[in-house]
Design an enzyme around this catalytic site. Structure first.
Site, PDB file in Angstrom:
ATOM      1  N   SER A 230       0.794  -1.235   0.000  1.00 53.69           N
ATOM      2  CA  SER A 230       0.000   0.000   0.000  1.00 53.69           C
ATOM      3  C   SER A 230       0.823   1.281   0.000  1.00 53.69           C
ATOM      4  O   SER A 230       0.250   2.376  -0.079  1.00 53.69           O
ATOM      5  CB  SER A 230      -0.965   0.020   1.190  1.00 53.69           C
TER       6      SER A 230
ATOM      7  N   LYS B  60       0.079   3.802  -2.624  1.00 54.47           N
ATOM      8  CA  LYS B  60      -0.898   4.886  -2.492  1.00 54.47           C
ATOM      9  C   LYS B  60      -0.234   6.258  -2.335  1.00 54.47           C
ATOM     10  O   LYS B  60      -0.899   7.287  -2.487  1.00 54.47           O
ATOM     11  CB  LYS B  60      -1.832   4.609  -1.327  1.00 54.47           C
TER      12      LYS B  60
ATOM     13  N   SER C  74      -5.846   3.858   4.489  1.00 55.79           N
ATOM     14  CA  SER C  74      -5.384   3.112   3.315  1.00 55.79           C
ATOM     15  C   SER C  74      -6.532   2.476   2.543  1.00 55.79           C
ATOM     16  O   SER C  74      -6.445   1.333   2.070  1.00 55.79           O
ATOM     17  CB  SER C  74      -4.383   2.036   3.755  1.00 55.79           C
TER      18      SER C  74
END
Length: 380
Positions: A60, A63, A120
């Protein structure tokens, strides 16, 4: 014609050249067990690195680029934080970390951005990507274009979430660069240090968001960052911390467990704040010489620095000089904030390592006909 005003601020401070610290040289200070790690200043000086350019999945932390591309679209005026975004079925059906968006419900862009930063949210990533670029696929093209623009040669994206993809990869160094760009957007910090907050859906349903970056609560000075975890990437963390005027970035990729990623980033932060600093040479409080005004109701113009002129390096090392370049006079009218000159930070070799604008502190109106008449009367 310009005159050169040199302020010799003889302050023993910074290394003219920062030599990257190798993992071997610093194992006694920074004990890294993660697959990759890097510690860097926001201007790209590497203070410590360990296998920092090996291509690996970053989960993640992807991101960070998703947010960066979203903010770029906002800055360009293509979209707005106030936009209403209808969540598609594709967005609402995403797995992994999410805020459980309702398909066909309308959400504010600002709230979706917040949910990506804080918890997230994969579903919010897809909704934002579709809104910004028309499709996730188009948005991912933009992500790869941004990576190329930033010179990230060890990075490639296949999605905007960080969920496993065969040909999606990055490295600690590239992630550090991405984060250094993301934190230039002031709105990011309005969300990044939120610990817990409710996410309210249009129906009134509430989803609780909890920050995945524990250091924003438990490390003094940490105010942003992004975690990541998949079985392929293992535990990852990119974070930033500031104490005083000194801000640094630390990244670990492939830690064996969650506790290790937080511990190793904290250790890198500790090392940075103990050994390095950002020294402010000029800021808004620095007294600058006035400049003459031609044809103005005032004879002189007060000046101020636009922002801060700083330099980062090891504590107590080398001098820099400040050079302020100003015209001998300016012509009225002058508006507050008009750029009048520049202040440069120069090292011992004469190389410019930074500069900021010098601007008008006040307005100066042009003299009227009657002002000139009054001057003649006074002189007579």
């Amino acid at each position: 014609m310009k005159k050169l005003l040199i302020f010799a601020f003889s302050i023993m401070l910074l290394l003219a050249v920062i030599v990257p610290v190798t993992a071997c040289a610093e194992t006694a200070v920074v004990n890294i067990t993660s697959k990759e790690a890097i510690l860097m200043s926001t201007d790209g000086q590497v203070l410590y690195e360990h296998n920092a350019t090996e291509k690996r999945p970053i989960a993640s932390m992807t991101k960070i680029m998703t947010l960066l591309c979203a903010y770029d679209a906002i800055d360009s005026g293509k979209v707005s934080l106030d936009d209403s975004i209808v969540a598609s079925q594709r967005a609402a059906s995403m797995g992994g970390s999410q805020v459980y968006l309702d398909a066909n419900a309308a959400y504010k862009m600002v709230n979706l951005i917040k949910s990506i930063i804080v918890c997230s949210a994969n579903d919010s990533c897809v909704a934002v990507a579709e809104h910004v670029s028309g499709s996730v696929e188009n948005f991912v093209e933009n992500m790869n274009g941004k990576a190329k623009e930033l010179g990230l040669t060890n990075t490639h994206f296949e999605n905007c979430t960080g969920l496993p993809a065969v040909s999606q990869y990055s490295c600690a160094k590239d992630v550090g660069v991405m984060l250094s760009q993301l934190i230039k957007h002031p709105h990011y910090f309005t969300c990044a240090n939120i610990w817990m907050e409710d996410f309210t859906h249009p129906s009134g349903r509430v989803t609780e968001m909890t920050n995945t970056n524990k250091l924003v609560r438990f490390y003094d000075g940490c105010d942003g960052g992004k975690t990541g975890y998949t079985s392929e990437a293992k535990h990852c963390l990119a974070a930033t911390a500031r104490r005083g005027d000194t801000r640094v970035i630390a990244v670990v990729v492939g830690a064996n467990d969650s506790q290790t990623r937080f511990k190793e980033v904290s250790e890198m932060f500790n090392y940075a704040f103990a050994n390095y600093e950002s020294k402010v040479y000029v800021d808004g409080n620095t007294k600058l010489e006035n400049v003459a005004v031609q044809g103005g109701k005032q004879d002189t113009l007060e000046l101020a620095a636009e922002g801060k002129l700083t330099a980062f390096g090891k504590k107590g090392s080398v001098d820099y000089n400040v050079q302020v370049e100003l015209p001998e006079k300016v012509k009225a009218p002058v508006s507050q904030g008009d750029v009048v000159g520049i202040a440069k930070l120069v090292d011992a070799n004469g190389a410019v390592v930074g500069q900021i604008n010098i601007v008008a502190k006040t307005n100066v109106e042009s003299k009227s006909y009657w002002d000139y008449v009054k001057d003649l009367v006074r002189e007579g």
